[in-house]
Design an enzyme around this catalytic site. Structure first.
Site, PDB file in Angstrom:
ATOM      1  N   ASP A  39      41.120  38.136  37.829  1.00 29.96           N
ATOM      2  CA  ASP A  39      41.642  37.308  38.921  1.00 29.96           C
ATOM      3  C   ASP A  39      41.248  35.858  38.621  1.00 29.96           C
ATOM      4  O   ASP A  39      42.045  35.089  38.041  1.00 29.96           O
ATOM      5  CB  ASP A  39      41.065  37.818  40.257  1.00 29.96           C
ATOM      6  CG  ASP A  39      41.357  36.928  41.461  1.00 29.96           C
ATOM      7  OD1 ASP A  39      41.933  35.852  41.292  1.00 29.96           O
ATOM      8  OD2 ASP A  39      40.994  37.299  42.603  1.00 29.96           O
ATOM      9  N   ASP A  89      36.881  44.964  43.768  1.00 31.63           N
ATOM     10  CA  ASP A  89      36.894  43.549  43.375  1.00 31.63           C
ATOM     11  C   ASP A  89      35.491  42.990  43.517  1.00 31.63           C
ATOM     12  O   ASP A  89      34.910  42.994  44.613  1.00 31.63           O
ATOM     13  CB  ASP A  89      37.872  42.776  44.273  1.00 31.63           C
ATOM     14  CG  ASP A  89      38.045  41.316  43.853  1.00 31.63           C
ATOM     15  OD1 ASP A  89      37.408  40.894  42.867  1.00 31.63           O
ATOM     16  OD2 ASP A  89      38.824  40.607  44.526  1.00 31.63           O
ATOM     17  N   GLU A 140      38.284  44.579  39.423  1.00 29.73           N
ATOM     18  CA  GLU A 140      38.735  43.193  39.359  1.00 29.73           C
ATOM     19  C   GLU A 140      37.553  42.243  39.178  1.00 29.73           C
ATOM     20  O   GLU A 140      36.593  42.289  39.942  1.00 29.73           O
ATOM     21  CB  GLU A 140      39.485  42.896  40.667  1.00 29.73           C
ATOM     22  CG  GLU A 140      40.140  41.547  40.774  1.00 29.73           C
ATOM     23  CD  GLU A 140      40.894  41.410  42.118  1.00 29.73           C
ATOM     24  OE1 GLU A 140      41.173  42.444  42.772  1.00 29.73           O
ATOM     25  OE2 GLU A 140      41.179  40.272  42.506  1.00 29.73           O
ATOM     26  N   LYS A 163      41.632  48.134  48.533  1.00 29.14           N
ATOM     27  CA  LYS A 163      40.758  47.423  47.587  1.00 29.14           C
ATOM     28  C   LYS A 163      39.451  47.148  48.290  1.00 29.14           C
ATOM     29  O   LYS A 163      39.430  46.564  49.377  1.00 29.14           O
ATOM     30  CB  LYS A 163      41.435  46.128  47.152  1.00 29.14           C
ATOM     31  CG  LYS A 163      40.520  45.090  46.513  1.00 29.14           C
ATOM     32  CD  LYS A 163      41.315  43.967  45.871  1.00 29.14           C
ATOM     33  CE  LYS A 163      40.765  42.598  46.217  1.00 29.14           C
ATOM     34  NZ  LYS A 163      41.532  41.504  45.582  1.00 29.14           N
ATOM     35  N   LEU A 164      38.358  47.602  47.687  1.00 30.55           N
ATOM     36  CA  LEU A 164      37.041  47.396  48.284  1.00 30.55           C
ATOM     37  C   LEU A 164      36.332  46.255  47.571  1.00 30.55           C
ATOM     38  O   LEU A 164      36.244  46.236  46.343  1.00 30.55           O
ATOM     39  CB  LEU A 164      36.190  48.669  48.155  1.00 30.55           C
ATOM     40  CG  LEU A 164      36.816  49.976  48.649  1.00 30.55           C
ATOM     41  CD1 LEU A 164      35.817  51.127  48.460  1.00 30.55           C
ATOM     42  CD2 LEU A 164      37.231  49.865  50.118  1.00 30.55           C
ATOM     43  N   LYS A 165      35.810  45.312  48.338  1.00 32.09           N
ATOM     44  CA  LYS A 165      34.979  44.259  47.766  1.00 32.09           C
ATOM     45  C   LYS A 165      33.614  44.864  47.453  1.00 32.09           C
ATOM     46  O   LYS A 165      33.058  45.620  48.277  1.00 32.09           O
ATOM     47  CB  LYS A 165      34.831  43.107  48.766  1.00 32.09           C
ATOM     48  CG  LYS A 165      36.124  42.352  48.996  1.00 32.09           C
ATOM     49  CD  LYS A 165      36.497  41.506  47.788  1.00 32.09           C
ATOM     50  CE  LYS A 165      37.675  40.596  48.085  1.00 32.09           C
ATOM     51  NZ  LYS A 165      38.000  39.715  46.941  1.00 32.09           N
ATOM     52  N   LYS A 176      47.989  34.972  41.226  1.00 22.05           N
ATOM     53  CA  LYS A 176      47.919  34.288  42.525  1.00 22.05           C
ATOM     54  C   LYS A 176      48.570  32.927  42.379  1.00 22.05           C
ATOM     55  O   LYS A 176      48.153  32.120  41.540  1.00 22.05           O
ATOM     56  CB  LYS A 176      46.468  34.088  42.955  1.00 22.05           C
ATOM     57  CG  LYS A 176      45.812  35.280  43.601  1.00 22.05           C
ATOM     58  CD  LYS A 176      44.432  34.918  44.124  1.00 22.05           C
ATOM     59  CE  LYS A 176      43.693  36.186  44.542  1.00 22.05           C
ATOM     60  NZ  LYS A 176      42.275  35.917  44.826  1.00 22.05           N
ATOM     61  N   SER A 196      42.965  44.519  51.292  1.00 22.14           N
ATOM     62  CA  SER A 196      41.685  44.134  50.701  1.00 22.14           C
ATOM     63  C   SER A 196      40.626  44.183  51.791  1.00 22.14           C
ATOM     64  O   SER A 196      40.758  43.522  52.822  1.00 22.14           O
ATOM     65  CB  SER A 196      41.810  42.721  50.120  1.00 22.14           C
ATOM     66  OG  SER A 196      40.556  42.260  49.645  1.00 22.14           O
ATOM     67  N   ASN A 221      34.536  39.752  42.470  1.00 23.04           N
ATOM     68  CA  ASN A 221      34.497  38.278  42.543  1.00 23.04           C
ATOM     69  C   ASN A 221      33.347  37.699  41.713  1.00 23.04           C
ATOM     70  O   ASN A 221      32.565  36.866  42.196  1.00 23.04           O
ATOM     71  CB  ASN A 221      34.432  37.796  43.998  1.00 23.04           C
ATOM     72  CG  ASN A 221      35.742  38.003  44.736  1.00 23.04           C
ATOM     73  OD1 ASN A 221      35.834  38.882  45.606  1.00 23.04           O
ATOM     74  ND2 ASN A 221      36.776  37.260  44.391  1.00 23.04           N
ATOM     75  N   GLY A 261      46.053  37.917  46.814  1.00 17.80           N
ATOM     76  CA  GLY A 261      46.218  37.207  48.077  1.00 17.80           C
ATOM     77  C   GLY A 261      45.028  36.315  48.368  1.00 17.80           C
ATOM     78  O   GLY A 261      43.938  36.495  47.814  1.00 17.80           O
TER      79      GLY A 261
HETATM   80  O1  OSB Z   1      39.350  37.771  45.169  1.00 22.17           O
HETATM   81  O2  OSB Z   1      41.212  38.540  45.748  1.00 22.17           O
HETATM   82  C1  OSB Z   1      40.249  37.840  45.998  1.00 22.17           C
HETATM   83  C2  OSB Z   1      40.596  36.379  49.514  1.00 22.17           C
HETATM   84  C3  OSB Z   1      40.032  35.128  49.328  1.00 22.17           C
HETATM   85  C4  OSB Z   1      39.524  34.807  48.100  1.00 22.17           C
HETATM   86  C5  OSB Z   1      39.571  35.722  47.043  1.00 22.17           C
HETATM   87  C6  OSB Z   1      40.150  36.967  47.217  1.00 22.17           C
HETATM   88  C7  OSB Z   1      40.637  37.304  48.482  1.00 22.17           C
HETATM   89  C8  OSB Z   1      41.201  38.604  48.801  1.00 22.17           C
HETATM   90  C9  OSB Z   1      42.168  38.643  49.969  1.00 22.17           C
HETATM   91  O3  OSB Z   1      40.871  39.640  48.266  1.00 22.17           O
HETATM   92  C10 OSB Z   1      43.358  39.468  49.750  1.00 22.17           C
HETATM   93  C11 OSB Z   1      44.386  39.243  50.843  1.00 22.17           C
HETATM   94  O4  OSB Z   1      44.876  38.100  51.003  1.00 22.17           O
HETATM   95  O5  OSB Z   1      44.702  40.197  51.540  1.00 22.17           O
HETATM   96 MG    MG Z   2      39.912  38.920  43.501  1.00 21.72          MG
END
Ligand code: OSB
Ligand code: MG
Length: 368
Positions: A239, A189, A214, A161-163, A263, A135, A191, A291
């Protein structure tokens, strides 16, 4: 199990590089470990909640307090218990699933170590290695993102995975897709950073052959996710919305997603995670393991969980080196874009208590 001591350890562990998402930047983990000692074994659990209540409503100070004031006393008041009974014993505490998940993990680890059973076989795992990805946080520039993405591909990660967030989405994804080629699995992702007005904009991501998008919208806004799923061809994955079996059922019923991120810390533990896996398997909906930048302890739980048959997409379960200069367990190492599933009892990892002490960990002890 008759619990003799519960111990809470707390310490900071710096990340190798800042991790920026649409909700904020993390430079370190604020780790709470739960250590449970019974008459014949010891178990460990990791609390994966964030320092701030930005990902969800939990945060580490609150999780620590919930453990001290409610979860530990409730367990002591109950007397001998199994890991399976834990959720019922603490059912009066609403939410606080990250705190509960950590305690349940420690109980399950202690129980399985005493029985000589590995976590993966207890949960019903069917794989000896699990495919994983990485990620990647939002970077200052798109060029930086391309450089970082290429370095992870060079490290051996077959899935990125790109934020994303408003203003950092279509162009960054285009550039990374061009740079890494079509063979690398790519997903994004958000969020929860978008609103219903952004659906047409997000549909532009369809041309990049993404595995999934995501959580584009607020966790409780399942209807907008369903509207998005009807309009775009990229699969929608949830998520933050997936907090329980019931929430998962509702999301699937509403067709708000076609893929589910599981998760442990968000759903209240490994047993609830397995239930969500089973529900999705029955419905033919693929799941993958999310994660929270776990240490080697939480990672062991994730790896065991991801060995279940319906975890068919690579997890956010990267090697230790992606997160920390040094992990608090034996390091997790990438091989063929996969991690090995421990076959030894319980979580199958050993906490380096000396290193944890050197990190300045506080230890608080509780007895019945
Ligand atoms: O949205 O998946 C998420 C880390 C902290 C809070 C939310 C997220 C994440 C990650 C980390 O994407 C993924 C990893 O643990 O490698
Ligand atoms: Mg996420």
């Amino acid at each position: 199990m008759k619990i003799e001591v519960v111990e809470l350890l707390r310490f900071e562990l710096p990340l190798v590089r800042p991790f920026r998402t649409s909700f904020g930047t993390q430079n370190h983990r604020d780790v709470i470990l739960v250590r449970v000692a019974t008459d014949d074994s010891v178990g460990w659990g990791e609390c994966v909640v964030g320092v701030d209540p930005f990902y969800n409503e939990e945060y580490t100070d609150a999780a620590y307090e919930v453990l001290v004031r409610w979860l530990i006393p409730m367990v002591f008041a109950h007397g001998p218990l199994t890991a399976e009974a834990f959720a019922g014993v603490v059912a009066n505490v609403v939410g606080n699933k990250g705190a509960k998940a950590a305690f349940e993990m420690a109980l399950l680890d202690a129980q399985l170590r005493a029985e000589g059973v590995s976590l993966n076989s207890y949960l019903g795992g069917t794989r000896s290695t699990v495919p994983v990805g990485v990620s990647i946080g939002i970077t200052p520039t798109i060029d930086d993102l391309v450089t970082v993405s290429q370095s992870y591909v060079a490290d051996g990660y077959a899935r990125l995975k790109l934020k994303i967030e408003p203003g950092f989405d279509v162009e960054p994804v285009r550039r990374v897709r061009e740079a890494v080629g079509d063979a690398v699995m790519l997903q994004v992702d958000a969020n929860a950073a978008y609103t219903a007005d952004d659906i047409n904009h997000l549909a532009k991501l369809d041309e990049f052959n993404l595995l999934l998008i995501e959580q584009p919208f607020e966790p409780d806004d399942l209807l907008t996710h369903a509207a998005m799923a009807r309009k775009v061809s990229t699969p929608v994955c949830l998520d933050e919305s997936i907090v329980s079996v019931g929430a998962t059922q509702t999301a699937l019923e509403l067709a708000a997603c076609s893929v589910v991120n599981v998760k442990v810390g968000r759903v209240g533990g490994l047993l609830a995670s397995r239930d969500i896996h089973d529900l999705c398997a029955d419905r033919g909906v693929p799941v993958w393991c999310g994660g929270m930048l776990e240490t080697g302890v939480g990672r062991a739980a994730n790896v065991a969980l991801a060995s279940l048959p319906n975890f068919t997409l690579p997890g956010d379960i990267s090697a230790s080196a992606r997160y920390f200069d040094r992990d608090i367990t034996e390091p997790w190492v990438l091989r063929d874009s996969s991690l090995d599933v421990p076959q030894t009892p319980g979580l199958g990892v050993i906490v380096d208590e000396e290193f944890v002490a050197r990190l300045g960990a506080t230890r608080e002890l509780f007895r019945p």
